[in-house]
Design a protein around this motif. Structure first.
Motif, PDB file in Angstrom:
ATOM      1  N   GLY A   1      -3.407-100.587 144.233  1.00  0.00           N
ATOM      2  CA  GLY A   1      -2.188-100.802 144.989  1.00  0.00           C
ATOM      3  C   GLY A   1      -1.245 -99.641 144.747  1.00  0.00           C
TER       4      GLY A   1
ATOM      5  N   SER B   1      -1.688-108.719 144.940  1.00  0.00           N
ATOM      6  CA  SER B   1      -2.236-108.006 146.093  1.00  0.00           C
ATOM      7  C   SER B   1      -2.241-108.896 147.333  1.00  0.00           C
TER       8      SER B   1
ATOM      9  N   ALA C   1      -6.686-107.111 150.752  1.00  0.00           N
ATOM     10  CA  ALA C   1      -6.843-105.855 150.015  1.00  0.00           C
ATOM     11  C   ALA C   1      -8.295-105.656 149.599  1.00  0.00           C
TER      12      ALA C   1
END
Length: 350
Positions: free
Chosen positions: A19, A87, A91
């Motif tokens: 991320g 997340s 993702a």
């Protein structure tokens, strides 16, 4: 950041970004995933847990993980390492970021400093009980309380890994495997029905470990340990007599026979008032334990936990594969089937 000594250096199997977080070191791994020390957009450090791909591919897991991990953000950070970010469900890697706590897990503390005296066990247990009250107040059950999930700081323990246990439990049950750690799971949890009292059982097991260095249920395999938990009394050898009553009640086979967390804290208050000890850790923990805690907070003064290795591309391939095979076999021997499966899959791919 180049002098950080927490964890181990990254190798070719580790991501460099998760991320928005820049990965700095590998802190550890288990059946759920790998944990990394990472830096956010500023200078703050985080522990970022990346979920293993085979779990993320389970039907419905992604949405459930994001929902449960996001719910964990309601838990007070006073007693836990708070969940900061999760997340999105789509993702490529599923992850959760929590505030990094520079403190040793209880199992490492016991390994390096020895078992705790009864006052130290009570001090740790009271901090865990406060954390669990906060977890239960957010309508969560930890499901995997164990020494490795208790970080011991100078101002009290912090409980971690409470954000994803429920989501993982749902996936694992579908695969006929209940998520948790043998030796610390309550009987009803083993049967697939974890409740808040299950965390009290685990708290009692953690107290046994802190006072004796062993879990209350042990055996040559995870199956043997689970069977002992269901049908045999706990092994309390070496447990000081002043802890025996409260620990025995926590480890009752029936959830309703266990004390509540509030009752545990009330007993600690009476103990604290009798000893007239202030809150400071130095009043409760032995000198060796305090030294270990201080060392974890000052990584530049610590020796590296693992030797720096040259880049993977320069290492002899055969030696690398042999080393990784031994690591995978060790995970399998320890009963960590999910982690072993992922490790062997990586080997086949490479």
């Amino acid at each position: 950041m180049a002098d950080l000594m927490w964890g181990r250096p990254l190798d070719g199997r580790d991501p460099t970004m998760v991320g928005p977080y820049t990965v700095l070191r590998a802190l550890g791994q288990g059946g759920m995933g790998r944990v990394y020390l990472a830096r956010g957009l500023g200078a703050r450090l985080y522990a970022v847990k990346v979920i293993r791909p085979h779990l993320a591919d389970e039907d419905g897991f992604r949405a459930r993980f994001v929902r449960e991990a996001s719910a964990a953000r309601a838990v007070s950070g006073a007693f836990t390492a708070p969940v900061v970010e999760v997340s999105p469900p789509d993702a490529e890697l599923l992850w959760m970021a929590v505030a990094f706590v520079a403190a040793p897990p209880l199992d490492i503390l016991i390994e390096q400093a020895g078992v705790l005296p009864p006052p130290g066990v009570w001090w740790v247990a009271a901090g865990i009980a406060e954390a669990l009250l906060s977890v239960h107040g957010a309508e969560l059950v930890h499901r995997d309380l164990k020494p490795a999930n208790v970080l011991v700081t100078a101002d009290g323990p912090r409980v971690i890994d409470f954000g994803i246990a429920k989501a993982l439990d749902a996936v694992s049950t579908a695969s006929t495997h209940v998520m948790g750690t043998s030796g610390f799971m309550a009987p009803e949890h083993i049967r697939g029905a974890a409740v808040p009292a299950s965390d009290v059982f685990a708290l009692g097991a953690v107290m046994v470990f802190a006072a004796t260095g062993h879990a209350p249920f042990e055996g040559p395999s995870a199956g043997d340990v689970l069977a002992q938990t269901l049908y045999q009394p706990p092994n309390l050898n070496g447990l000081p007599s002043e802890l025996a009553d409260v620990v025995s009640r926590c480890l009752s086979k029936e959830p309703q026979a266990r004390p509540t967390l509030s009752q545990m804290l009330e007993e600690f208050r009476h103990h604290r008032d009798r000893t007239v000890a202030p809150h400071a850790a130095a009043s409760w923990l032995p000198t060796q334990a305090l030294a270990v805690i201080e060392g974890f907070g000052s990584p530049t003064s610590m020796a590296p936990t693992a030797p720096l290795r040259p880049p993977a591309t320069t290492r002899p391939i055969a030696a690398d594969l042999q080393e990784r095979t031994l690591e995978a076999q060790a995970l399998a021997a320890a009963g960590d089937v999910a982690a072993a499966r992922d490790a062997f899959a990586d080997l086949v791919r490479d």
